[in-house]
Enzyme design. Structure first.
Site, PDB file in Angstrom:
ATOM      1  N   ASN A   1     -22.277  -3.911 -21.530  1.00  0.00           N
ATOM      2  CA  ASN A   1     -21.117  -4.440 -20.796  1.00  0.00           C
ATOM      3  C   ASN A   1     -20.706  -3.495 -19.675  1.00  0.00           C
ATOM      4  OD1 ASN A   1     -20.497  -6.909 -21.968  1.00  0.00           O
ATOM      5  ND2 ASN A   1     -19.291  -5.996 -23.613  1.00  0.00           N
TER       6      ASN A   1
ATOM      7  N   GLU B   1     -20.643  -8.297 -31.522  1.00  0.00           N
ATOM      8  CA  GLU B   1     -22.105  -8.187 -31.396  1.00  0.00           C
ATOM      9  C   GLU B   1     -22.768  -8.116 -32.774  1.00  0.00           C
ATOM     10  OE1 GLU B   1     -20.184  -5.794 -31.735  1.00  0.00           O
ATOM     11  OE2 GLU B   1     -21.125  -3.842 -31.911  1.00  0.00           O
TER      12      GLU B   1
ATOM     13  N   ASP C   1     -22.695 -11.147 -22.095  1.00  0.00           N
ATOM     14  CA  ASP C   1     -22.710 -12.502 -22.686  1.00  0.00           C
ATOM     15  C   ASP C   1     -24.139 -13.041 -22.743  1.00  0.00           C
ATOM     16  OD1 ASP C   1     -20.026 -12.469 -22.987  1.00  0.00           O
ATOM     17  OD2 ASP C   1     -19.570 -14.002 -21.494  1.00  0.00           O
TER      18      ASP C   1
ATOM     19  N   HIS D   1     -19.728  -7.835 -17.918  1.00  0.00           N
ATOM     20  CA  HIS D   1     -19.455  -8.685 -19.082  1.00  0.00           C
ATOM     21  C   HIS D   1     -20.355  -9.929 -19.111  1.00  0.00           C
ATOM     22  CE1 HIS D   1     -16.869 -10.695 -22.084  1.00  0.00           C
ATOM     23  NE2 HIS D   1     -16.518  -9.456 -22.382  1.00  0.00           N
TER      24      HIS D   1
ATOM     25  N   ASP E   1     -26.639  -5.840 -36.009  1.00  0.00           N
ATOM     26  CA  ASP E   1     -25.636  -5.303 -35.090  1.00  0.00           C
ATOM     27  C   ASP E   1     -26.375  -4.798 -33.850  1.00  0.00           C
ATOM     28  OD1 ASP E   1     -22.697  -3.363 -35.644  1.00  0.00           O
ATOM     29  OD2 ASP E   1     -23.862  -3.462 -33.796  1.00  0.00           O
TER      30      ASP E   1
END
Ligand SMILES: Nc1nc2c(ncn2[C@@H]2O[C@H](COP(=O)(O)OP(=O)(O)OP(=O)(O)O)[C@@H](O)[C@H]2O)c(=O)[nH]1
Length: 209
Positions: A112, A147, A121, A117, A104
């Site tokens: 973010n 994630e 990514d 964003h 995680d």
């Protein structure tokens, strides 16, 4: 000596003439219709072959879409769960060990929020590639969601899974994952669990959290 093409044409015409003389006009018509049908059949079979190739390619693309995550190109959750079921089955039937590593990415929401964003990514993509570079061919690595990532290690007992997880953790922490707008090192939390007797996929996953 005449040109070979003229000879061929002359031979062709001669054959037709012989067919008419020998068997009559109807036989000649049948002969011509048969030849036309042959050409048509050949064209149809070529078209069918092309359509089949297109369908094969479409099927291949559909199967990739159904089993892969579009952002990272890793296996998706659906595929991973199917693999877990298969491993559970192998364990129940033959006692084959299997361990999982749930990863995680830490404070991903902040990435973010701070960098946008698109950078988020990019972190997911680079994280995937780096982690993938550390695993063996028979292992399955996929994006479990958001994630969260899951690594399935067939025929692997807990101590080996723990040392692999530690190696990946160290590797990820050693180099910044993104360089722009500033170097950004990403850490991740790792949970490791080996399949136990009489347990379900859910409880196996819960133990890795
Ligand atoms: N850029 C990007 N963000 C995603 C994607 N999928 C999920 N997220 C974001 O991932 C974030 C996950 O947030 P949290 O569940 O709070 O996780 P976290 O910030 O890592 O918190 P901790 O796990 O406690 O460290 C949310 O902001 C989601 O919008 C994606 O495909 N791309």
């Amino acid at each position: 000596m005449g040109d070979p093409i003229y000879i061929k044409l002359a031979t062709g015409s001669t054959i037709l003439l012989l067919v008419i003389l020998q068997f009559g006009w109807d036989a000649y018509q049948q002969f011509v219709d048969g030849a036309k049908q042959l050409v048509l059949n050949r064209r149809i079979s070529l078209q069918l072959e092309m359509r089949n190739n297109e369908l094969d390619e479409l099927n291949r693309q559909l199967s990739v879409t159904a089993t892969h995550d579009s952002l990272t190109d890793l296996y998706n959750r659906h595929f991973i769960v199917a693999q877990l079921k298969q491993q559970l089955d192998l364990f129940r039937r033959h006692g084959n060990p299997c361990s999982i590593v749930l990863m995680d990415i830490d404070r991903f929401k902040q990435v973010n929020d701070q960098f946008g964003h698109a950078s988020g990514d990019e972190v997911l993509v680079v994280f995937s590639k780096r982690t993938e570079s550390q695993i063996r061919l028979g292992d399955t690595f996929g994006r479990y969601g958001g994630e969260e990532f899951l690594l399935i290690l067939p025929m692997t007992e807990l101590p080996s899974a723990l040392s692999l997880a530690e190696r990946i953790r160290g590797y990820l922490a050693s180099t910044p994952l993104l360089e722009h707008p500033r170097p950004l090192t990403i850490t991740a939390s790792f949970g490791v669990a080996q399949i136990k007797a009489n347990e379900s996929i859910d409880s196996w996953l819960i133990r890795s959290r």
